[in-house]
Design an enzyme around this catalytic site. Structure first.
Site, PDB file in Angstrom:
ATOM      1  N   ASP A  29       0.871  -1.167   0.000  1.00 36.18           N
ATOM      2  CA  ASP A  29       0.000   0.000   0.000  1.00 36.18           C
ATOM      3  C   ASP A  29       0.911   1.221   0.000  1.00 36.18           C
ATOM      4  OD1 ASP A  29      -1.680   2.129   0.480  1.00 36.18           O
ATOM      5  OD2 ASP A  29      -2.561   1.322   2.315  1.00 36.18           O
ATOM      6  N   ASN A  69       4.122   4.840 -10.467  1.00 37.60           N
ATOM      7  CA  ASN A  69       2.973   4.713 -11.352  1.00 37.60           C
ATOM      8  C   ASN A  69       1.633   4.578 -10.638  1.00 37.60           C
ATOM      9  OD1 ASN A  69       1.510   3.758 -13.914  1.00 37.60           O
ATOM     10  ND2 ASN A  69       1.414   1.918 -12.633  1.00 37.60           N
ATOM     11  N   TYR A  73      -8.168  14.414  -9.191  1.00 35.00           N
ATOM     12  CA  TYR A  73      -7.166  13.794 -10.057  1.00 35.00           C
ATOM     13  C   TYR A  73      -6.290  14.858 -10.719  1.00 35.00           C
ATOM     14  CZ  TYR A  73      -5.232  10.895 -13.821  1.00 35.00           C
ATOM     15  OH  TYR A  73      -4.376  10.233 -14.671  1.00 35.00           O
ATOM     16  N   LYS A  99      -2.212  15.521 -10.296  1.00 33.51           N
ATOM     17  CA  LYS A  99      -1.287  15.364 -11.420  1.00 33.51           C
ATOM     18  C   LYS A  99      -0.518  16.662 -11.702  1.00 33.51           C
ATOM     19  CE  LYS A  99      -1.907  11.033 -12.112  1.00 33.51           C
ATOM     20  NZ  LYS A  99      -0.824  10.076 -11.815  1.00 33.51           N
TER      21      LYS A  99
END
Length: 250
Positions: free
Chosen positions: A60, A87, A155, A159
């Protein structure tokens, strides 16, 4: 020549699996990290015949103790870490801003940003300490590191933040031969992007299908970035479906 050791997070599916398979075929020794052991074993089983087996470490990445244990295992098995493909990530729910819960916001931030930091910190620490010194970190950004999609505030924010993480790691790594780059991916065909074939929300509110590209094209790009000598770095790479609505989106 020393073996080249790569840690890949989110390696159980999608981009992570494709990159792990590509690196294994290119001769890298792989340490596969992700939440689900069975998915990681599936990635290891997808390696081409004759390549060296992977080390599977269920992890995790939002847990600092688990991340430290991941890199300790990599070093115990292989002696060093030459590459981190950072990733692991999630989209989170696609809902209007006012409907996004704090819990869902924090879950995306914890995985996409804090998890990326924890893995980068552990990799940096090891790369600085090992002999020969140095290594490479490749962060998985996104087209959303440049422009958002509708209903993607968590999100998109993470990013954009990953880009700052990449730049800071690049600067701080210079004295220690630690290179850091970022790959921004648009519409690679994976389970996470399956809905693009039937339709996703556009900037004008329409629901429309979008072109995708083979995830293997992403993997080949990461392999190229990883294979460079530490004196060279792909700082930012954008790999996208040619006809996707990114240039001129909106």
């Amino acid at each position: 020549m020393l073996e080249q050791i790569a840690v890949v997070t989110g390696a159980g599916s999608g981009v992570g699996r494709a990159v792990a398979v590509e690196l294994a075929a290119a001769g890298w020794r792989l340490v596969l990290a992700g939440r689900r052991a069975e998915q990681l074993r599936g990635t290891a089983d997808a390696f081409p015949a004759g390549v060296l087996p992977a080390t599977v470490v269920p992890t995790d990445v939002t847990d600092p103790v688990a991340v430290d244990a991941l890199f300790a295992t990599a070093v115990e098995r292989h002696g060093r870490v030459d590459l981190l493909f950072n990733n692991a990530g999630t989209f989170g729910p696609a809902v209007p801003v006012e409907e996004l819960s704090v819990e869902d916001w924090r879950a995306v931030v914890d995985l996409n940003l804090t998890g990326a930091f924890l893995c980068a910190r552990a990799a940096f620490r090891q790369m600085k300490a090992q002999s020969p010194q140095g290594g490479r970190i490749i962060n998985n950004g996104s087209i959303s590191a440049h422009v958002p999609r509708p209903q993607s505030i968590a999100y998109t924010a993470t990013k954009h933040a990953v880009t700052g993480l990449t730049k800071s790691l690049s600067l701080d790594g210079r004295p220690f031969r630690i290179a850091c780059g970022q790959i921004d991916i648009g519409n690679a065909a994976t389970d996470m992007t399956a809905s693009m074939g039937t339709g996703v929300r556009q900037a004008d509110g329409r629901i429309a299908p979008e072109p995708t590209m083979d995830v293997a094209d992403v993997a080949r790009t990461v392999r190229h970035m990883a294979a460079l000598p530490l004196e060279a770095n792909v700082q930012f790479a954008t790999v996208m479906a040619t006809a996707m609505p990114y240039i001129g989106r909106g």
